[in-house]
Design a protein around this motif. Structure first.
Motif, PDB file in Angstrom:
ATOM      1  N   SER A  34       0.853  -1.184   0.000  1.00 19.42           N
ATOM      2  CA  SER A  34       0.000   0.000   0.000  1.00 19.42           C
ATOM      3  C   SER A  34       0.885   1.229   0.000  1.00 19.42           C
ATOM      4  CB  SER A  34      -0.896  -0.017   1.238  1.00 19.42           C
ATOM      5  OG  SER A  34      -1.751   1.098   1.244  1.00 19.42           O
ATOM      6  N   MET A  35       0.639   2.126  -0.921  1.00 18.40           N
ATOM      7  CA  MET A  35       1.418   3.362  -1.037  1.00 18.40           C
ATOM      8  C   MET A  35       2.915   3.065  -1.099  1.00 18.40           C
ATOM      9  SD  MET A  35      -0.778   5.917   1.418  1.00 18.40           S
ATOM     10  CE  MET A  35      -0.704   4.858   2.852  1.00 18.40           C
ATOM     11  N   LYS A  36       3.289   2.041  -1.879  1.00 19.92           N
ATOM     12  CA  LYS A  36       4.680   1.629  -2.103  1.00 19.92           C
ATOM     13  C   LYS A  36       5.365   1.128  -0.832  1.00 19.92           C
ATOM     14  CE  LYS A  36       5.206   4.521  -6.130  1.00 19.92           C
ATOM     15  NZ  LYS A  36       5.933   5.544  -6.828  1.00 19.92           N
ATOM     16  N   MET A  37       4.582   0.769   0.184  1.00 20.73           N
ATOM     17  CA  MET A  37       5.122   0.175   1.404  1.00 20.73           C
ATOM     18  C   MET A  37       4.635  -1.262   1.500  1.00 20.73           C
ATOM     19  SD  MET A  37       4.655   3.273   4.215  1.00 20.73           S
ATOM     20  CE  MET A  37       3.650   2.191   5.134  1.00 20.73           C
ATOM     21  N   GLU A  38       5.479  -2.132   2.035  1.00 25.57           N
ATOM     22  CA  GLU A  38       5.081  -3.519   2.265  1.00 25.57           C
ATOM     23  C   GLU A  38       4.665  -3.665   3.725  1.00 25.57           C
ATOM     24  OE1 GLU A  38       8.146  -6.162   0.917  1.00 25.57           O
ATOM     25  OE2 GLU A  38       8.173  -5.250  -1.073  1.00 25.57           O
ATOM     26  N   ILE A  39       3.449  -4.184   3.930  1.00 29.85           N
ATOM     27  CA  ILE A  39       2.891  -4.307   5.275  1.00 29.85           C
ATOM     28  C   ILE A  39       2.675  -5.781   5.589  1.00 29.85           C
ATOM     29  CG2 ILE A  39       0.939  -3.732   6.772  1.00 29.85           C
ATOM     30  CD1 ILE A  39       1.355  -1.614   3.784  1.00 29.85           C
ATOM     31  N   PRO A  40       3.443  -6.345   6.544  1.00 27.39           N
ATOM     32  CA  PRO A  40       3.232  -7.749   6.917  1.00 27.39           C
ATOM     33  C   PRO A  40       1.957  -7.896   7.745  1.00 27.39           C
ATOM     34  CG  PRO A  40       4.983  -6.790   8.248  1.00 27.39           C
ATOM     35  CD  PRO A  40       4.544  -5.739   7.257  1.00 27.39           C
ATOM     36  N   VAL A  41       1.184  -8.956   7.463  1.00 30.32           N
ATOM     37  CA  VAL A  41      -0.030  -9.250   8.215  1.00 30.32           C
ATOM     38  C   VAL A  41       0.237 -10.502   9.038  1.00 30.32           C
ATOM     39  CG1 VAL A  41      -2.488  -9.791   8.088  1.00 30.32           C
ATOM     40  CG2 VAL A  41      -1.461  -8.238   6.395  1.00 30.32           C
ATOM     41  N   GLU A  42       0.271 -10.323  10.355  1.00 30.00           N
ATOM     42  CA  GLU A  42       0.555 -11.437  11.265  1.00 30.00           C
ATOM     43  C   GLU A  42      -0.741 -12.090  11.727  1.00 30.00           C
ATOM     44  OE1 GLU A  42       2.844  -9.894  14.491  1.00 30.00           O
ATOM     45  OE2 GLU A  42       4.555  -9.404  13.229  1.00 30.00           O
ATOM     46  N   SER A  43      -0.638 -13.388  12.017  1.00 26.93           N
ATOM     47  CA  SER A  43      -1.777 -14.106  12.580  1.00 26.93           C
ATOM     48  C   SER A  43      -1.859 -13.833  14.072  1.00 26.93           C
ATOM     49  CB  SER A  43      -1.622 -15.610  12.338  1.00 26.93           C
ATOM     50  OG  SER A  43      -2.676 -16.301  12.971  1.00 26.93           O
ATOM     51  N   LYS A  44      -3.056 -13.634  14.569  1.00 30.26           N
ATOM     52  CA  LYS A  44      -3.256 -13.464  16.012  1.00 30.26           C
ATOM     53  C   LYS A  44      -3.543 -14.803  16.669  1.00 30.26           C
ATOM     54  CE  LYS A  44      -4.816  -8.723  15.806  1.00 30.26           C
ATOM     55  NZ  LYS A  44      -5.167  -8.193  14.528  1.00 30.26           N
ATOM     56  N   PHE A  45      -3.554 -15.878  15.850  1.00 31.52           N
ATOM     57  CA  PHE A  45      -3.923 -17.203  16.338  1.00 31.52           C
ATOM     58  C   PHE A  45      -2.952 -18.251  15.813  1.00 31.52           C
ATOM     59  CE2 PHE A  45      -7.581 -14.768  14.704  1.00 31.52           C
ATOM     60  CZ  PHE A  45      -8.175 -14.398  15.900  1.00 31.52           C
ATOM     61  N   ALA A  46      -2.848 -19.358  16.547  1.00 34.29           N
ATOM     62  CA  ALA A  46      -2.172 -20.549  16.045  1.00 34.29           C
ATOM     63  C   ALA A  46      -3.254 -21.481  15.522  1.00 34.29           C
ATOM     64  CB  ALA A  46      -1.383 -21.220  17.167  1.00 34.29           C
ATOM     65  N   GLY A  47      -2.921 -22.309  14.544  1.00 31.35           N
ATOM     66  CA  GLY A  47      -3.888 -23.267  14.028  1.00 31.35           C
ATOM     67  C   GLY A  47      -3.572 -23.674  12.608  1.00 31.35           C
TER      68      GLY A  47
END
Length: 70
Positions: A34-47
């Motif tokens: 987004s807007m030339k930035m890379e944003i990591p999306v982490e899981s809030k859960f294990a599974g």
């Protein structure tokens, strides 16, 4: 079932997990661009990854479901 949502609008730059894979809490699952930035999306859960709702290159809005975890 638990879900991972997009925290902001952007393009799915990279998927780092596969359906059927076991993941840990805090693991990066998707990278959004987004807007030339890379944003990591982490899981809030294990599974186990039950369903991936997006593909690389897809545009997502804030709040869209990215991944379902069982």
């Amino acid at each position: 079932m638990k879900e991972i949502y997009a925290e902001m609008a952007g393009t799915v730059f990279q998927l780092l997990v596969n359906e059927g894979e076991q993941i840990e809490e805090g693991q990066v699952t998707v990278v959004l661009e987004s807007m030339k930035m890379e944003i990591p999306v982490e899981s809030k859960f294990a599974g186990e990854i039950k369903k991936i709702h997006v593909s690389e290159g897809d545009f997502v809005n804030e709040g869209d479901i990215l991944i379902t975890i069982g």
